[in-house]
Structure formats: C-alpha cells, structure tokens
Design an enzyme around this catalytic site. Structure first.
Site, PDB file in Angstrom:
ATOM      1  N   CYS A   8       0.921  -1.119  -0.049  1.00  0.00           N
ATOM      2  CA  CYS A   8      -0.037   0.088   0.080  1.00  0.00           C
ATOM      3  C   CYS A   8       0.905   1.133  -0.179  1.00  0.00           C
ATOM      4  O   CYS A   8       1.923   1.041  -0.313  1.00  0.00           O
ATOM      5  CB  CYS A   8      -1.112  -0.049   1.156  1.00  0.00           C
ATOM      6  SG  CYS A   8      -0.177  -0.006   2.687  1.00  0.00           S
ATOM      7  N   ARG A  14      -3.518  -0.145   5.566  1.00  0.00           N
ATOM      8  CA  ARG A  14      -4.091  -1.402   4.551  1.00  0.00           C
ATOM      9  C   ARG A  14      -3.288  -2.572   4.388  1.00  0.00           C
ATOM     10  O   ARG A  14      -3.912  -3.743   4.661  1.00  0.00           O
ATOM     11  CB  ARG A  14      -4.709  -0.854   2.978  1.00  0.00           C
ATOM     12  CG  ARG A  14      -5.458   0.377   3.311  1.00  0.00           C
ATOM     13  CD  ARG A  14      -5.645   0.957   1.782  1.00  0.00           C
ATOM     14  NE  ARG A  14      -4.580   1.742   1.691  1.00  0.00           N
ATOM     15  CZ  ARG A  14      -4.250   2.473   0.588  1.00  0.00           C
ATOM     16  NH1 ARG A  14      -5.268   2.375  -0.573  1.00  0.00           N
ATOM     17  NH2 ARG A  14      -3.172   3.178   0.533  1.00  0.00           N
ATOM     18  N   ASP A 121      -7.885   4.178   0.744  1.00  0.00           N
ATOM     19  CA  ASP A 121      -7.419   4.387   1.890  1.00  0.00           C
ATOM     20  C   ASP A 121      -8.018   5.024   3.124  1.00  0.00           C
ATOM     21  O   ASP A 121      -8.593   5.943   2.956  1.00  0.00           O
ATOM     22  CB  ASP A 121      -6.269   5.642   1.497  1.00  0.00           C
ATOM     23  CG  ASP A 121      -5.054   5.639   2.368  1.00  0.00           C
ATOM     24  OD1 ASP A 121      -4.921   5.104   3.439  1.00  0.00           O
ATOM     25  OD2 ASP A 121      -3.891   6.485   2.278  1.00  0.00           O
TER      26      ASP A 121
HETATM   27  N1  PTR Z   1       0.155  10.277   4.621  1.00  0.00           N
HETATM   28  C1  PTR Z   1       1.019   9.691   5.490  1.00  0.00           C
HETATM   29  C2  PTR Z   1       1.415   8.549   4.729  1.00  0.00           C
HETATM   30  C3  PTR Z   1       0.317   7.453   4.705  1.00  0.00           C
HETATM   31  C4  PTR Z   1      -0.523   7.426   3.507  1.00  0.00           C
HETATM   32  C5  PTR Z   1      -1.179   6.267   3.487  1.00  0.00           C
HETATM   33  C6  PTR Z   1      -1.434   5.529   4.459  1.00  0.00           C
HETATM   34  O1  PTR Z   1      -2.215   4.438   4.557  1.00  0.00           O
HETATM   35  P1  PTR Z   1      -1.797   2.970   4.178  1.00  0.00           P
HETATM   36  O2  PTR Z   1      -0.726   2.588   5.143  1.00  0.00           O
HETATM   37  O3  PTR Z   1      -3.236   2.282   3.934  1.00  0.00           O
HETATM   38  O4  PTR Z   1      -1.186   2.954   2.684  1.00  0.00           O
HETATM   39  C7  PTR Z   1      -0.498   5.491   5.643  1.00  0.00           C
HETATM   40  C8  PTR Z   1       0.384   6.656   5.699  1.00  0.00           C
HETATM   41  C9  PTR Z   1       2.385  10.664   5.615  1.00  0.00           C
HETATM   42  O5  PTR Z   1       2.013  11.882   5.685  1.00  0.00           O
HETATM   43  O6  PTR Z   1       3.372  10.243   5.914  1.00  0.00           O
END
Ligand code: PTR
Length: 156
Positions: A8, A14, A121
């Site tokens: 992911c 996820r 997500d």
């Molecule tokens: N948005 C996060 C990164 C992130 C993105 C998506 C996320 O969900 P998944 O683990 O399901 O990809 C988790 C973290 C950051 O600012 O570092």
C-alpha cells in the site's frame, strides 16, 4: 513456499491489515509451512507502528498488529516475492516502475480476487472507516483464497 507481499502507500493501514488477515487464514488452514506473508509501502516511514484504528479493528477480530513496523518497498522485496497484491492500481504501477520484470506476479488485490476497483485508503478516517476497509480486505481475501491455496500447492 509461496511468498506473498501486500503493498500500500504508508504500510501502516491497509497492507498491514491484509498481511494480518491473510496470516490468520493461513494459520487456521494449517498452511504456515506453505505460505509466508509480508507487507510494505511505496512511501513508508521507517518502522512506524500500525495506525491506532488499524490495530483496534484487528483487535476486534482477535488479531494483534502490535508488533507491526512499517517498511519501505524495495526492489529486493519485490524480487523475493512470488505474488504481490497491491491495494490500489497506483501501487501496482509503483511496483512495476521499480521492477518491470515483476509484471507476471503483481496484481491489485481486487483484480486478483476477480473484483473491480481499489481498496480505498482509510488513513485519517474513523474507526468505522477502518472497520469497513478491513471487512473489504477480508472479503477480497476470501474471494482470492482458492487461488492462493492452489498457488501454495505448487513448488517454488
Ligand atoms: N500520509 C502519510 C503517509 C501514509 C499514507 C497512506 C497510509 O495508509 P496505508 O498504510 O493504507 O497506505 C498511511 C500513511 C504521511 O503523511 O506520511
């Protein structure tokens, strides 16, 4: 041994839930010596724990994500996997950008399960958002289960 890698974005929501849910199915089926499961993120931080609600919705299913630490997707991790299941098409594209030779072993989870779309997500969402993401992943794994068992029967 069939080595499955879930992918992911951040590897805190996820793909850790997918990894934990599939590990539990594998354990219940007595296939621990036939299937191994890992997860990684295309933009993962270094060793972040799983998100609070991911842990909570897994706990409600009697599965612990307490030991999970995020890891970045690498070319080595792709090479070491036999089957790569991504949560969204963007992740499949990221895998292929890193390792075009992986084309025959990378699928979105929906695609592999015979369904359409992406697993959205839940990052930043409520307990309910995570709970429905977990339920969706669990249902897709159920749809993919026969294929996984068939692949696990092969010699790798
Ligand atoms: N948005 C996060 C990164 C992130 C993105 C998506 C996320 O969900 P998944 O683990 O399901 O990809 C988790 C973290 C950051 O600012 O570092």
């Amino acid at each position: 041994m069939l080595r499955i890698l879930f992918v992911c974005t951040g590897n805190t929501c996820r793909s850790p839930m997918a990894e934990a849910l599939l590990c539990e199915k594998v354990r219940q089926a007595g296939l621990n010596d036939k299937v191994s499961v890992l997860s990684a993120g295309i933009m993962a931080g270094y060793e972040y724990p799983a998100s609070k609600f991911a842990c909570a919705v897994m706990q409600a299913r009697h599965i612990s994500l307490g030991e999970h630490r995020s890891r970045q997707l690498t070319a080595d991790a792709i090479a070491a996997a036999d089957l790569i299941l991504t949560m969204a098409l963007s992740h499949k594209r990221a895998v292929l950008a890193l390792a075009p030779e992986a084309a025959d072993k990378v699928f979105t989870l929906c695609e592999f399960a015979g369904a359409a779309g992406d697993v959205d997500d839940p990052y930043g969402g409520s307990y309910e958002t995570y709970d429905s993401a977990a339920a969706e992943i669990d249902s897709l794994l159920g749809q993919a289960w026969k294929k996984i068992v068939a692949l696990a029967g092969k010699e790798y």
